[in-house]
Design an enzyme around this catalytic site. Structure first.
Site, PDB file in Angstrom:
ATOM      1  N   ASN A   9       0.876  -1.174   0.000  1.00 14.80           N
ATOM      2  CA  ASN A   9       0.000   0.000   0.000  1.00 14.80           C
ATOM      3  C   ASN A   9       0.911   1.222   0.000  1.00 14.80           C
ATOM      4  O   ASN A   9       1.476   1.573   1.024  1.00 14.80           O
ATOM      5  CB  ASN A   9      -0.888  -0.028   1.253  1.00 14.80           C
ATOM      6  CG  ASN A   9      -1.694   1.249   1.424  1.00 14.80           C
ATOM      7  OD1 ASN A   9      -1.801   2.053   0.484  1.00 14.80           O
ATOM      8  ND2 ASN A   9      -2.273   1.441   2.605  1.00 14.80           N
ATOM      9  N   TRP A  10       1.024   1.819  -1.160  1.00 20.54           N
ATOM     10  CA  TRP A  10       1.967   2.944  -1.293  1.00 20.54           C
ATOM     11  C   TRP A  10       1.445   4.217  -0.638  1.00 20.54           C
ATOM     12  O   TRP A  10       2.176   5.180  -0.478  1.00 20.54           O
ATOM     13  CB  TRP A  10       2.249   3.223  -2.766  1.00 20.54           C
ATOM     14  CG  TRP A  10       3.184   2.239  -3.416  1.00 20.54           C
ATOM     15  CD1 TRP A  10       3.684   1.079  -2.875  1.00 20.54           C
ATOM     16  CD2 TRP A  10       3.728   2.342  -4.732  1.00 20.54           C
ATOM     17  NE1 TRP A  10       4.503   0.462  -3.784  1.00 20.54           N
ATOM     18  CE2 TRP A  10       4.556   1.210  -4.933  1.00 20.54           C
ATOM     19  CE3 TRP A  10       3.602   3.276  -5.771  1.00 20.54           C
ATOM     20  CZ2 TRP A  10       5.251   0.996  -6.124  1.00 20.54           C
ATOM     21  CZ3 TRP A  10       4.292   3.063  -6.961  1.00 20.54           C
ATOM     22  CH2 TRP A  10       5.112   1.932  -7.130  1.00 20.54           C
ATOM     23  N   LYS A  11       0.149   4.253  -0.331  1.00 20.78           N
ATOM     24  CA  LYS A  11      -0.470   5.477   0.206  1.00 20.78           C
ATOM     25  C   LYS A  11      -0.203   6.647  -0.757  1.00 20.78           C
ATOM     26  O   LYS A  11      -0.142   6.420  -1.960  1.00 20.78           O
ATOM     27  CB  LYS A  11       0.039   5.739   1.621  1.00 20.78           C
ATOM     28  CG  LYS A  11      -0.076   4.475   2.483  1.00 20.78           C
ATOM     29  CD  LYS A  11       0.153   4.672   3.930  1.00 20.78           C
ATOM     30  CE  LYS A  11      -0.029   3.335   4.650  1.00 20.78           C
ATOM     31  NZ  LYS A  11       0.093   3.442   6.090  1.00 20.78           N
ATOM     32  N   HIS A  94      -9.424   1.558   4.750  1.00 18.64           N
ATOM     33  CA  HIS A  94      -8.138   1.706   5.452  1.00 18.64           C
ATOM     34  C   HIS A  94      -8.315   2.666   6.629  1.00 18.64           C
ATOM     35  O   HIS A  94      -9.066   3.640   6.536  1.00 18.64           O
ATOM     36  CB  HIS A  94      -7.066   2.231   4.498  1.00 18.64           C
ATOM     37  CG  HIS A  94      -5.705   2.163   5.099  1.00 18.64           C
ATOM     38  ND1 HIS A  94      -5.246   3.125   5.965  1.00 18.64           N
ATOM     39  CD2 HIS A  94      -4.725   1.241   4.995  1.00 18.64           C
ATOM     40  CE1 HIS A  94      -4.023   2.785   6.366  1.00 18.64           C
ATOM     41  NE2 HIS A  94      -3.683   1.652   5.792  1.00 18.64           N
ATOM     42  N   GLU A  96      -6.598   4.987   7.765  1.00 19.00           N
ATOM     43  CA  GLU A  96      -6.322   6.410   7.488  1.00 19.00           C
ATOM     44  C   GLU A  96      -7.533   7.080   6.858  1.00 19.00           C
ATOM     45  O   GLU A  96      -7.809   8.248   7.113  1.00 19.00           O
ATOM     46  CB  GLU A  96      -5.073   6.531   6.592  1.00 19.00           C
ATOM     47  CG  GLU A  96      -3.808   6.288   7.395  1.00 19.00           C
ATOM     48  CD  GLU A  96      -2.663   5.662   6.618  1.00 19.00           C
ATOM     49  OE1 GLU A  96      -2.676   5.720   5.371  1.00 19.00           O
ATOM     50  OE2 GLU A  96      -1.743   5.124   7.270  1.00 19.00           O
ATOM     51  N   GLU A 166      -5.637  -4.687  10.560  1.00 15.65           N
ATOM     52  CA  GLU A 166      -4.582  -3.714  10.810  1.00 15.65           C
ATOM     53  C   GLU A 166      -4.866  -2.953  12.104  1.00 15.65           C
ATOM     54  O   GLU A 166      -5.615  -1.969  12.094  1.00 15.65           O
ATOM     55  CB  GLU A 166      -4.507  -2.715   9.653  1.00 15.65           C
ATOM     56  CG  GLU A 166      -4.173  -3.337   8.330  1.00 15.65           C
ATOM     57  CD  GLU A 166      -3.552  -2.323   7.380  1.00 15.65           C
ATOM     58  OE1 GLU A 166      -2.433  -2.572   6.924  1.00 15.65           O
ATOM     59  OE2 GLU A 166      -4.163  -1.276   7.119  1.00 15.65           O
ATOM     60  N   GLY A 172       2.553   2.215  10.683  1.00 20.86           N
ATOM     61  CA  GLY A 172       3.548   3.262  10.507  1.00 20.86           C
ATOM     62  C   GLY A 172       4.261   3.646  11.788  1.00 20.86           C
ATOM     63  O   GLY A 172       4.952   4.668  11.849  1.00 20.86           O
ATOM     64  N   SER A 212       3.278  -2.262  10.251  1.00 20.55           N
ATOM     65  CA  SER A 212       4.729  -2.405  10.440  1.00 20.55           C
ATOM     66  C   SER A 212       5.233  -3.814  10.141  1.00 20.55           C
ATOM     67  O   SER A 212       6.150  -4.305  10.787  1.00 20.55           O
ATOM     68  CB  SER A 212       5.131  -1.974  11.859  1.00 20.55           C
ATOM     69  OG  SER A 212       4.768  -0.622  12.078  1.00 20.55           O
ATOM     70  N   GLY A 233       2.794  -1.203   4.222  1.00 22.12           N
ATOM     71  CA  GLY A 233       2.919   0.224   3.909  1.00 22.12           C
ATOM     72  C   GLY A 233       4.372   0.592   3.682  1.00 22.12           C
ATOM     73  O   GLY A 233       4.909   0.442   2.586  1.00 22.12           O
ATOM     74  N   GLY A 234       5.022   1.061   4.728  1.00 20.27           N
ATOM     75  CA  GLY A 234       6.408   1.550   4.638  1.00 20.27           C
ATOM     76  C   GLY A 234       7.345   0.627   3.885  1.00 20.27           C
ATOM     77  O   GLY A 234       8.107   1.076   3.008  1.00 20.27           O
TER      78      GLY A 234
HETATM   79  P1  PGA Z   1       2.818   0.171   7.605  1.00 15.92           P
HETATM   80  O1  PGA Z   1       1.385   0.448   6.948  1.00 15.92           O
HETATM   81  O2  PGA Z   1       3.309  -1.134   7.035  1.00 15.92           O
HETATM   82  O3  PGA Z   1       3.655   1.329   7.185  1.00 15.92           O
HETATM   83  O4  PGA Z   1       2.607   0.098   9.077  1.00 15.92           O
HETATM   84  C1  PGA Z   1       0.463  -0.590   6.743  1.00 15.92           C
HETATM   85  C2  PGA Z   1      -0.809  -0.036   6.170  1.00 15.92           C
HETATM   86  O5  PGA Z   1      -1.194   1.076   6.549  1.00 15.92           O
HETATM   87  O6  PGA Z   1      -1.473  -0.675   5.340  1.00 15.92           O
END
Ligand code: PGA
Length: 250
Positions: A9-11, A94, A96, A166, A172, A212, A233-234
């Site tokens: 997930n590149w956001k 998600h 966010e 999640e 993050g 994470s 994500g990251g």
């Molecule tokens: P993260 O993000 O791996 O950076 O914690 C995961 C996500 O939000 O899908």
């Protein structure tokens, strides 16, 4: 046998040039992946990502979708618009989006149904806040988000649904849920799916962990019996890191 699924997930990261470079770098590194590999890019990068990923293991995903076919919805993108660009997966719900953009269980559900109607697959995200976990409300929150998110989705459509657990406090932050915590909560989700759709569906639905997840902890997490993949994500923003997650079995 269920095929595990690792999705990046590149956001809101990577313009077109960066997308092209990163996908091209990833392609050879994930060519022997045993799991399904998905990369969810910003809308503006979909077309260039598709071209860069052509003929590779990488499937394309988007990060949101609107439920209407078209109309006066400034800033939104419809499912048919995504399907036209050969998008295979759409992330809905998600945390966010729930936290910053007013997403509710019912809009998450509408978005999921729209993606399914357009023949795409859905990654439905659920997860509790830190305060909810501390108040002992994890199961309650997860059950509500899962039930509401799956409302009016048929057993047949469920085959195209992946759930991502999640925990919001792990996203993050570098703070991963322990593999046991992740496994236990995913078990709760599976139980709800079983209750709603029957034993076979509960067994076969793929449930990812996200928060994470990275090259260092992927092996341990993926070894847990309930965990069928990861939403990354990251660690999906660097080809080598992402490839290490994808190739966790190696
Ligand atoms: P993260 O993000 O791996 O950076 O914690 C995961 C996500 O939000 O899908």
């Amino acid at each position: 046998m269920k095929r595990p699924i690792i999705a990046g997930n590149w956001k809101m990261n990577n313009n077109q040039a960066a997308t092209k470079a990163l996908i091209k770098e990833m392609v050879p590194l994930v060519k022997d992946a045993e799991c399904e590999v998905v990369v969810c890019v910003p809308f503006t990068s979909i077309e260039i990502a598709r071209k860069a990923a052509r003929g590779s293991k990488i499937q394309l995903g988007a990060q949101n979708v609107h439920w209407a076919e078209n109309g006066a919805y400034t800033g939104e993108v419809s499912a048919s618009m995504l399907a036209e660009l050969k998008v295979k997966y759409v992330i809905v719900g998600h945390s966010e989006r729930r936290q910053y953009f007013g997403e509710t269980d019912s809009t998450v559900n509408l978005r999921a149904k729209a993606a399914l109607n357009a023949n795409m697959k859905v990654i439905l995200c659920v997860g509790e806040l830190l305060s909810e976990r501390e108040d002992g409300k994890t199961a309650e929150v997860i059950i509500r988000q899962t039930e509401e998110g799956l409302k009016d989705i048929s057993k047949q459509e469920l085959k195209r649904v992946v759930i991502a657990y999640e925990p919001v406090w792990a996203i993050g932050t570098g703070k991963t849920a322990t593999s046991q915590e992740a496994n236990d909560t995913i078990k709760v989700i599976r139980k709800i799916v079983r209750k709603l759709y029957g034993r076979a569906s509960g067994q076969s639905i793929r449930i990812q962990y996200g928060g994470s997840m990275n090259a260092k902890n992927v092996k341990e997490l993926m070894a847990m019996p309930q965990i069928d993949g990861g939403l990354i994500g990251g660690a999906s923003l660097k080809a080598e890191d992402f490839a290490k997650v994808v190739n966790y079995h190696a």
